[in-house]
Design a protein around this motif. Structure first.
Motif: not given
Length: 479
Positions: A330-338
């Motif tokens: 999940e945090i990898e997905k969030v970082r990618k979005m940022l």
């Protein structure tokens, strides 16, 4: 005559570090009795009836300071890593005089001592020291020149009690002092422009935290385990304290067998813990219950008025590998979005972060010391500094695996939301820092005024070489 710190007496290093980590001021803080018989010489021990006169460096009210007290004070500071270069023994001796003045006046003002708290503190100190010295009570008694553990405990009780009194008295002097905005402005304007402080580079930081979710199965396993402990103790006579030593995950209370003393009037521990503890009868063990720290059972040992002596066992549920991987994904997905600019950091924090303290502020971190959002680079905690030192403004950090008192594992990403370079104090930009400096200045002046007035009304006698010291306060008034 300046008495330099370079002439310090050597100290037994085997026990010094362990002892001084736990004790505050280690001076022998004996109280002089009202009726003292003829003074006689007896070794180097000072008690209520016999003192070695040449070993008494000073008397402040009802307290004496021994020659050896200053050496112990210096050893304490050195063990804590203090830089004493350029600091004279006279200056450190003045600090001892101040602590005794506070303690003496606290007694005169009938400042109440929480005896159960002091006893609990002594117990924690002894257990902590023995933990560092592999249980060598004999060596501890030898170091302190005590014949028994009881005698050691009595001395430690007096040390802690008088340190407690001194702190309470000092707080009483300064606690109600406040500064108005006009006082802050006046304080700032009275500082010559070329003498105004320079504040180092400051950063504003934000973070997003994702915490692996604990499964209901893992929670139930802990509840069953604690229920098994309770049943074994109640039905088979097993020792609660023994189970604490083998199973609890509360490292703070483990050395004391899980013991805490709670007070109804002075909240300690989280609300859920207090509510359960105060609902028990003496000798009763609670059912398992949950707090942010994990699951607990509590044994209520004794009720003394408002004081509750309890022991507890804390166990945290295990995390599954699936839960850990899900949080990391999940945090990898969030970082990618940022990184791809699909969402702002503040928006992502409010939507995805599991850290309640920061998510509604857009992930913005609060400085625990200044209570604002600014972190001075040179004063930042080393671990946090290592994570952001190479970040450019607006850049997203790599994913870090971290932990805290509540969570064994958490994943986080950080960013720098603002940077303020080195600059001279500016009233508008640095108001909170200037306010703190103004408050400290006002407190120092209040303490100086209190000391001046209290020294005049208190019996003070300084002996020997310390009479040649040039003290800032009027300690030599009777000489």
């Amino acid at each position: 005559m300046q008495l330099k710190t370079s002439n310090l007496k050597s100290t037994n290093k085997t026990f010094t570090v362990a002892l001084l980590v736990f004790f505050g001021s280690l001076g022998a803080q004996e109280i002089i009795q009202d009726a003292t018989p003829e003074v006689k010489v007896k070794d180097s021990v000072v008690n209520s009836t016999r003192v070695k006169v040449e070993g008494v460096a000073a008397v402040v009210g009802d307290f004496i300071i021994l020659e050896s007290d200053l050496d112990r004070e210096i050893a304490q500071l050195e063990a804590q890593g203090a830089d004493l270069e350029g600091v004279t023994r006279c200056e450190l001796f003045g600090r001892l005089l101040e602590s005794k003045l506070y303690a003496h006046q606290a007694i005169q003002d009938s400042v109440l001592v929480n005896e159960l708290y002091i006893q609990s503190l002594v117990e924690q100190q002894i257990q902590g020291i023995l933990g560092q010295t592999k249980g060598d009570m004999e060596g501890l008694l030898k170091f302190y020149k005590k014949d028994s553990e009881e005698a050691l405990r009595e001395e430690m009780y007096e040390i802690n009690k008088n340190a407690y009194l001194a702190k309470e008295m000092q707080d009483k002097v300064i606690n109600e002092i406040e500064v108005t905005p006009e006082e802050v402005r006046t304080f700032f304007n009275e500082i010559p422009e070329d003498e105004r402080p320079t504040f180092g580079t400051e950063l504003k930081l934000a973070q997003i935290v994702v915490i692996p979710e604990v499964t209901q199965e893992a929670k139930q396993a802990v509840i069953d385990k604690l229920n098994g402990f309770k049943k074994d103790i109640e039905e088979n006579g097993s020792s609660f304290t023994t189970k604490v030593l083998f199973y609890t995950e509360d490292t703070a209370s483990k050395p004391t067998g899980g013991k805490y003393t709670l007070n109804r009037k002075r909240p300690r521990m989280v609300k859920e813990f207090r509510d359960v503890a105060f609902s028990l009868q003496e000798g009763e063990i609670s059912d398992p219950f949950e707090t942010d720290f994990g699951f607990h059972i509590i044994l209520l040992e004794k009720i003394r008025g408002q004081e509750y002596d309890v022991r507890h066992i804390l166990i945290r549920p295990d995390l599954t590998q699936e839960a850990i991987q899900k949080a990391k994904d999940e945090i990898e997905k969030v970082r990618k979005m940022l990184v791809e600019g699909e969402v702002t950091f503040a928006e992502a924090a409010r939507e995805f972060s599991d850290e309640k303290e920061t998510k509604f502020e857009g992930g913005q971190l609060t400085n625990p010391i200044t209570q604002d959002f600014n972190f001075e680079l040179t004063k930042m905690e080393p671990e946090l500094y290592a994570q952001i030192q190479d970040l450019k403004d607006g850049e997203i950090s790599p994913i870090y695996q971290d932990e805290d008192r509540i969570n064994r594992i958490k994943f986080k990403i950080l960013t720098v939301t603002d940077r303020i370079d080195d600059h001279k104090a500016d009233f508008a930009k640095d108001y909170l820092k200037i306010k703190e400096l103004a408050l400290q200045d006002k407190q120092i002046k209040a303490i100086e005024k209190w000391q001046k007035e209290t020294i005049i009304d208190t019996y003070v006698k300084v002996n020997g070489e310390y009479r040649d010291c040039e003290f800032q306060s009027n300690w030599l008034k009777n000489q």
